[in-house]
Design an enzyme around this catalytic site. Structure first.
Site, short mmCIF file in Angstrom:
data_model
loop_
_atom_site.label_atom_id
_atom_site.label_comp_id
_atom_site.label_asym_id
_atom_site.label_seq_id
_atom_site.Cartn_x
_atom_site.Cartn_y
_atom_site.Cartn_z
N ILE A 179 0.86 -1.18 0.00
CA ILE A 179 0.00 0.00 0.00
C ILE A 179 0.90 1.23 0.00
O ILE A 179 1.72 1.40 0.90
CB ILE A 179 -0.93 0.03 1.23
CG1 ILE A 179 -1.76 -1.26 1.33
CG2 ILE A 179 -1.82 1.26 1.17
CD1 ILE A 179 -2.70 -1.49 0.16
N LYS A 180 0.73 2.09 -1.00
CA LYS A 180 1.56 3.29 -1.10
C LYS A 180 0.93 4.43 -0.31
O LYS A 180 -0.23 4.76 -0.50
CB LYS A 180 1.72 3.71 -2.56
CG LYS A 180 2.64 2.80 -3.36
CD LYS A 180 2.77 3.27 -4.79
CE LYS A 180 3.57 4.54 -4.89
NZ LYS A 180 3.80 4.93 -6.31
N ILE A 181 1.74 5.02 0.55
CA ILE A 181 1.31 6.14 1.38
C ILE A 181 2.30 7.29 1.20
O ILE A 181 3.51 7.10 1.39
CB ILE A 181 1.24 5.74 2.86
CG1 ILE A 181 0.21 4.62 3.06
CG2 ILE A 181 0.91 6.94 3.74
CD1 ILE A 181 0.14 4.08 4.49
N ALA B 109 7.41 5.63 -8.39
CA ALA B 109 6.98 4.67 -7.45
C ALA B 109 5.97 5.18 -6.57
O ALA B 109 5.89 5.21 -5.50
CB ALA B 109 8.09 4.20 -6.67
#
Length: 391
Positions: free
Chosen positions: A139-141, A391
């Protein structure tokens, strides 16, 4: 012929692809990159999805079903994107299993409009983790100030995290602190630390773009001589901080409990300035335990003419510090550079997200009328993904 990407992998750099689309999945292109080009992971962002969904033919059947159900555009976007990410996780599963869970990861980002709302970020991270339902998901935060506590709280739930939009050294140190705190809480919550992964996406080329613009404005020969040096120096000093944190007693206690380190991931590694070597942000950032996520064009460029010269980072710290001192001496305020890049980074992803929503909304309306789903609104973003990088 020399397998240059294999040499890069052997030097400790994991090669990841900064792109995803249903065409790439259905054609077998992603699996081919995994098998033939040593690609060991995938990163996505809102810009990448906006580009992918601009070619709607592969999505028409799902758009028609979503339109028939009458779902709103926010749910439709999540159904479309999580479908692709779940599929990509399955394609990359051999890399995940073969690396003991370190590689083979695929990232999906929380709604960037929540970048300054920690509670919403954590809630969405949990929802995405449940929706995709694959162990090799990230999960990208975003690494905003508010995102730091969200990173800790998400990791504490046993959810793997790709921290994105890191530009500065101090923020990177704060990200590593958030990671350690998250793993400590995850351990206290009874989670298996060996199953939790994380990378810290440190952006590269955008730093040169912003700094070079300021150096041009200064205009002196001394200033112009510094062009193209800030980004690599910034990343090299980030790696120095990484080695310090992940040799500490605090980290060793977590490693003894099965934890994997949060690897630095070099993001935005396509060259924005045509005067620079097209693989400069790969060749100059070779160090053990790192990830370099690249557009496919950079992967092929490195396979063709990249040079793996061993570690190009750990011996460069003093030279990197001199670059920073020289930048200060000609009047470049790096603190302002970093603040500008973080603000613009979030704004760009928010804009891409809105463009994605607008495109899917038009496609749903077209599908509901039985006209297919042209999704032309996202076409304007088709070239932006590789330029944005990240990214």
């Amino acid at each position: 012929m020399t397998d240059k990407l294999n040499e890069l992998t052997a030097a400790g750099v994991a090669v990841w692809l900064d792109d995803l689309s249903r065409v790439r999945l259905s054609s077998g292109g992603l699996d081919q990159l995994r098998r033939e080009k040593h690609v060991a992971g995938v990163t996505t962002n809102p810009t990448i999805f906006a580009k992918a969904l601009s070619d709607a033919d592969e999505y028409n059947w799902q758009l028609r079903d979503l339109a028939t159900r009458g779902v709103d555009v926010e749910e439709a976007v999540r159904m479309l994107t999580t479908y692709d990410v779940r599929w990509a996780c399955d394609v990359m599963r051999p890399s995940y299993d073969g690396s003991d869970g370190v590689d083979g990861r695929v990232s999906i980002e929380v709604d960037p409009r929540s970048a300054h709302d920690a509670d919403k970020t954590v809630a969405e991270a949990k929802a995405l983790w449940w929706l995709v339902d694959r162990p090799n998901l990230f999960i990208k935060i975003p690494a905003t100030e508010e995102g730091l506590s969200a990173i800790t709280d998400t990791l504490a739930e046993g959810i793997s995290v790709n921290v994105t939009l890191i530009f500065g050294l101090d923020r990177y140190s704060a990200v590593m602190e958030a990671f350690l705190a998250g793993l400590e809480q995850a351990k206290a919550n009874g989670h298996d630390l060996s199953k939790i992964g994380s990378v810290a996406s440190f952006f590269v080329s955008r730093v040169d773009s912003e700094v070079d613009k300021r150096l041009e404005k200064v205009g002196s020969d001394q200033a112009k001589a510094l062009k193209g040096k800030a980004a690599v120096a910034n990343a090299q000093l980030a790696y120095e901080r990484y080695t310090e944190v992940f040799s500490s007693d605090r980290w060793k206690a977590l490693a003894a409990a099965g934890a994997h380190p949060q690897r630095p991931l070099w993001a935005s590694t396509s060259t924005k300035n045509p005067d620079y070597r097209d693989v400069i942000y790969v060749e100059e950032l070779i160090a053990a335990g790192t990830v370099n996520t690249m557009p496919e064009s950079v992967i092929h460029a490195y396979a063709d003419h990249g040079e793996t010269r061993g570690d190009t980072v750990t011996g460069a710290y003093d030279a990197a510090r001199k670059v920073f001192a020289d930048l200060e001496s000609v009047g470049v305020d790096m603190a302002d550079v970093i603040a500008t890049l973080e603000r613009e980074g979030v704004e760009k992803f928010e804009a891409s997200w809105q463009e994605l929503l607008d495109g899917v909304s038009k496609s749903l309306k077209a599908a509901a009328k039985g006209k297919g789903a042209p999704n032309k609104a996202a076409k304007g973003n088709a070239q932006a993904a590789e330029k944005a990088g990240g990214a």
